[in-house]
Scaffold this active site. Structure first.
Site, mmCIF file in Angstrom:
data_model
loop_
_atom_site.group_PDB
_atom_site.id
_atom_site.type_symbol
_atom_site.label_atom_id
_atom_site.label_comp_id
_atom_site.label_asym_id
_atom_site.label_seq_id
_atom_site.Cartn_x
_atom_site.Cartn_y
_atom_site.Cartn_z
ATOM 1 N N GLU A 101 84.426 20.362 -4.660
ATOM 2 C CA GLU A 101 85.618 21.224 -4.632
ATOM 3 C C GLU A 101 86.094 21.537 -6.048
ATOM 4 O O GLU A 101 85.600 20.997 -7.041
ATOM 5 C CB GLU A 101 86.704 20.553 -3.787
ATOM 6 C CG GLU A 101 86.226 20.367 -2.345
ATOM 7 C CD GLU A 101 87.299 19.825 -1.411
ATOM 8 O OE1 GLU A 101 88.354 19.343 -1.892
ATOM 9 O OE2 GLU A 101 87.065 19.888 -0.187
ATOM 10 N N GLU A 105 76.027 21.776 2.447
ATOM 11 C CA GLU A 105 74.770 22.392 2.881
ATOM 12 C C GLU A 105 74.232 23.334 1.810
ATOM 13 O O GLU A 105 73.034 23.365 1.518
ATOM 14 C CB GLU A 105 74.976 23.181 4.181
ATOM 15 C CG GLU A 105 75.419 22.339 5.365
ATOM 16 C CD GLU A 105 76.930 22.191 5.471
ATOM 17 O OE1 GLU A 105 77.611 22.154 4.429
ATOM 18 O OE2 GLU A 105 77.426 22.108 6.596
ATOM 19 N N CYS A 113 77.315 28.859 5.304
ATOM 20 C CA CYS A 113 76.178 27.929 5.183
ATOM 21 C C CYS A 113 75.097 28.266 6.199
ATOM 22 O O CYS A 113 73.902 28.168 5.905
ATOM 23 C CB CYS A 113 76.650 26.492 5.351
ATOM 24 S SG CYS A 113 77.556 25.888 3.913
ATOM 25 N N CYS A 130 80.088 24.063 -0.281
ATOM 26 C CA CYS A 130 79.830 23.139 0.823
ATOM 27 C C CYS A 130 78.595 22.285 0.527
ATOM 28 O O CYS A 130 77.739 22.658 -0.285
ATOM 29 C CB CYS A 130 79.584 23.915 2.113
ATOM 30 S SG CYS A 130 80.999 24.803 2.758
ATOM 31 N N ALA A 132 89.787 23.118 -8.340
ATOM 32 C CA ALA A 132 91.209 23.453 -8.312
ATOM 33 C C ALA A 132 91.422 24.901 -7.895
ATOM 34 O O ALA A 132 92.424 25.231 -7.253
ATOM 35 C CB ALA A 132 91.827 23.190 -9.678
#
Ligand code: THU
Length: 158
Positions: free
Chosen positions: A63, A74, A115, A72, A65
């Site tokens: 992730e 995947e 994904c 993700c 900010a």
């Protein structure tokens, strides 16, 4: 007018019922939930992709900010596989997740649409079905292909 029904074939396994190859992929996906960087959602996802060169490539969600800049699990795994082993064919992917309480989520994790679309590209490149293993705390869903997870998929118009 006519109606059509599109069915998604899902085989539901308990962990102990899996063969060794699937169990190993599930183990790697579960392990990689601990490689997740998810300080914002606290939803930790791991993915493991078995390639036809014998290598298993793993990923975890990362992730940022600036939220949309994250990726993700995947796609982190499949883009890494594409970059490190160009031309290697995907054989199977397993995906696992832990929720905000740190425990594995009860229901098998369902990949997001982006994904699914990205994985479909690698299935097309492989030229054969890529098995998809969705891991939950007790039930483990095994689907025969990415396209079974993405009916009515967009493909490039040629
Ligand atoms: N996430 C994944 O890594 N895979 C999925 O299939 C669904 C969602 C991540 C994105 C984000 O970091 C967090 O889970 C919450 O959506």
């Amino acid at each position: 007018m006519k109606n059509i029904n599109i069915n998604v074939p899902v085989s539901v396994y308990a962990y102990d019922e899996l063969d060794d190859a699937r169990r190993e992929l599930v183990d790697r996906a579960r392990e990689y939930t601990h490689h997740s960087y998810a300080p914002y959602s606290h939803f930790c996802v791991g993915a493991a992709i078995r390639l036809d060169n014998g290598v298993t490539v793993c990923g975890a969600n990362q992730e940022n900010a600036a939220y949309p800049s994250g990726i993700c699990a995947e796609r982190s795994a499949c883009f890494y596989a594409g970059a490190q082993y160009p031309g290697a064919k995907f054989q199977a992917i397993a995906i696992a997740a832990r929720g905000v309480d740190g425990n594995e989520i009860p229901a098998p994790v369902a990949p997001c649409g982006a994904c699914r679309q990205a994985l479909l590209e690698y299935e097309t490149l492989a030229g054969t079905d890529v098995e998809v293993i969705l891991v939950g705390a007790s039930d483990i869903y095994v689907l025969p292909s990415v396209k079974s997870l993405l009916p009515l998929a967009f493909t490039e118009i040629v």
